[in-house]
Design an enzyme around this catalytic site. Structure first.
Site, mmCIF file in Angstrom:
data_model
loop_
_atom_site.group_PDB
_atom_site.id
_atom_site.type_symbol
_atom_site.label_atom_id
_atom_site.label_comp_id
_atom_site.label_asym_id
_atom_site.label_seq_id
_atom_site.Cartn_x
_atom_site.Cartn_y
_atom_site.Cartn_z
ATOM 1 N N CYS B 37 0.822 -1.204 0.000
ATOM 2 C CA CYS B 37 0.000 0.000 0.000
ATOM 3 C C CYS B 37 0.862 1.263 0.000
ATOM 4 C CB CYS B 37 -0.925 0.024 1.203
ATOM 5 S SG CYS B 37 -1.964 -1.427 1.323
ATOM 6 N N CYS B 106 -2.477 9.086 6.167
ATOM 7 C CA CYS B 106 -1.182 9.057 6.858
ATOM 8 C C CYS B 106 -1.366 9.339 8.346
ATOM 9 C CB CYS B 106 -0.235 10.088 6.260
ATOM 10 S SG CYS B 106 0.153 9.767 4.535
#
Lengths: 407, 129
Positions: B37, B106
């Site tokens: 990913c 994130c």
């Protein structure tokens, strides 16, 4: 070694190229005093503009060993690819309805094929080998008596590999199938000869070869004749295949860009090969686990597509922000999906996320290459010190054996 | 895309990069994300006998926003007790770094990483009691 810090260096010649000043100089009069409509047949204003366009057409024809009458000007390779595929499909579609292309083609080819599939055409998407090249036996096997056209690009935009055009052309000709090739990235990079390579249609782009954006060309063979249905209705310019008033300035620019390459391709390739080797050796010498994507032999020298294992591509781009390169991971786009091209090569997703495309061109200098090599090496080392994957690899942990929670 | 000054500073001069002994009873380790990913975060905390995080370290494979998010959260958790650290929200990180919408994941990963590190520490110390 101390090197002066350089700012904003362009390493993205596959995305586009700057206009060569020599090209611009040839174009300028056509933005000013030579303003006639090149299709006006009744006065000198038209004739003068027309002459510029026709000289340009000769230059374009010459670099691929074609007849000027076989060249029509378009807005760029995207239009040329659309026109070649849809134009041939529409003209011959009631007789043959099978198209063969390849999974790594440019989106405009793939999307044109998808459009045609929606209109009842059968499309075969050939896979590529791990070196990025198609397998000729696979091509032969996928040909049927319904195959109308094969479309395979000459040089790849992302990974720079050169497909075996002559072999593909021979196969197509022997089976009476049209061969179209998208040569946007191939013109001026490799020798092209439409007769020797049995190419029936070829797409050409201006802005990949130091001419402006907004102009391209399509080569359409006359003997044996290839016919296409036009996409744009209008005054029947460009032999009825592409209506609309040409821009003499843009055509002249494309012509001069081809003319320059006709004289300078070999010399330029030598310089670019030197730069490529300099950078590749410089990086490999200092950083282990760096992989070149696409064949190392069958590739143009101006393209290095590299995977820097254990370093995410976008963070690397941020670290080398003075270098304008392109991310192979496409993570900068909203999709967050790694490149479909690298995937097709069988590059694992984790490695695809670590890829950069570095492109050299006519205005790249040796100093820039050295500087770029240095800061890439420095940044890869820094980011590896930050990378848990690098740490695990150094400890001998097999990262592929870990059960990762995909999110 | 223009990044904030805070984000660039954490990317260029990340705080608390490194590793601690993951076998130590005082250390909790969180490893989240997946290489496929494009993001992997390893976050470690060192907890003293008062239950306060006295040190934190990270290593991150990921984009600049992922590196900055992990650097920031290691700064924030130091000096906090486990409950306080556990209650840090990803939105606080995203706001502080002015993360663009495509980079919100994130900050989520950083929140997951600290929670995973705390869980690891608790699990270890429950067993040893």
């Amino acid at each position: 070694m101390s090197m002066k810090k350089l700012k904003n260096i362009y390493f993205d010649y596959q995305a586009t190229t700057p206009v060569d000043p020599r090209v611009l100089k040839k174009m300028m009069p056509y933005f000013g005093e030579i303003y006639g409509n090149p299709h006006s047949r009744n006065h000198s204003f038209g004739w003068e503009a027309e002459e510029g366009v026709e000289v340009a057409r000769e230059h374009v024809a010459k670099i691929i060993n074609a007849n000027p009458k076989e060249i029509i000007f378009t807005s760029g390779a995207t239009e040329s690819n659309n026109l070649a595929l849809k134009g041939v499909a529409e003209f011959y579609g009631d007789k043959k309805n099978h198209i063969i292309t390849c999974v790594t083609e440019h989106k405009c080819v793939l999307e044109s094929c998808r459009h045609l599939a929606g209109k009842g055409f059968e499309v075969t998407y050939l896979p590529v080998q791990s070196n990025g090249l198609i397998n000729l036996d696979e091509l032969k096997k996928s040909i049927t008596d319904k195959t109308l056209i094969v479309s395979i690009m000459g040089v790849h935009n992302e990974i720079g590999v050169i497909q075996p055009l002559e072999e593909i052309g021979n196969i197509c000709r022997s089976k009476d199938i049209f061969f179209h090739t998208d040569c946007a990235q191939a013109i001026g990079k490799i020798p092209l000869d439409v007769d020797k390579m049995n190419i029936d249609l070829m797409s050409i782009s201006g802005h990949k070869i130091y001419a402006p954006k907004g102009v391209g060309a399509l080569y359409i063979r006359r003997k044996p004749r290839v016919r296409i249905s036009s996409m744009i209705s209008g005054g029947g310019q460009e032999r009825g295949m592409r209506s609309g008033t040409l821009s003499p300035a843009l055509c002249v620019g494309l012509g001069e860009a081809c003319n320059i390459y006709s004289n300078e391709m070999e010399k330029e390739n030598k310089t670019l090969t030197k730069y490529k080797e300099m950078m590749l050796e410089g990086i490999r010498k200092s950083c282990p686990d760096v992989y070149l994507n696409g064949s190392e032999e069958a590739r143009v020298p101006g393209n290095l597509n590299l995977s820097f294992a254990y370093v995410e591509g976008e963070s690397l781009m941020m670290g080398i922000k003075d270098l304008a390169v392109s991310s192979g991971s496409a993570c900068t786009s909203a999709s967050l999906e790694p490149s479909y091209v690298l995937k097709a090569l069988g590059v694992e997703e984790e490695l695809a996320h670590t890829s950069l495309r570095i492109g050299f061109g006519r205005f790249t200098t040796e100093n820039e290459v050295k500087y770029a090599t240095d800061i890439i090496v420095k940044e890869v080392k820094r980011l590896r010190e930050l990378s848990p994957l690098w740490e695990m690899a150094q400890e001998g942990v097999d990262i592929s054996k870990i059960k990762w929670a995909h999110h | 895309m223009a990044y904030s000054k805070e984000l660039l500073d954490h990317y260029e001069n990340p705080k608390n990069v490194g590793s601690m002994d993951k076998e130590s009873e005082q250390v909790g380790t969180g490893l989240v994300g997946a290489p496929a990913c494009g993001d992997v975060m390893k976050l470690q905390i060192k907890v003293n006998n008062k239950g306060v995080i006295e040190d934190a370290k990270f290593k991150t494979f990921g984009c600049g926003s992922a590196i900055a998010s992990s650097s920031l959260i290691t700064e924030w958790v130091k000096g906090k007790n486990l409950d306080e650290a556990h209650s840090i929200k990803n939105t606080e990180i995203a706001n502080h770094l002015a993360l663009p919408p495509v980079k919100i994941h994130c900050s989520i990963l950083a929140e997951d990483a600290i929670k995973a590190a705390i869980d690891d520490y608790k699990k270890k110390n429950r067993k040893n009691r």
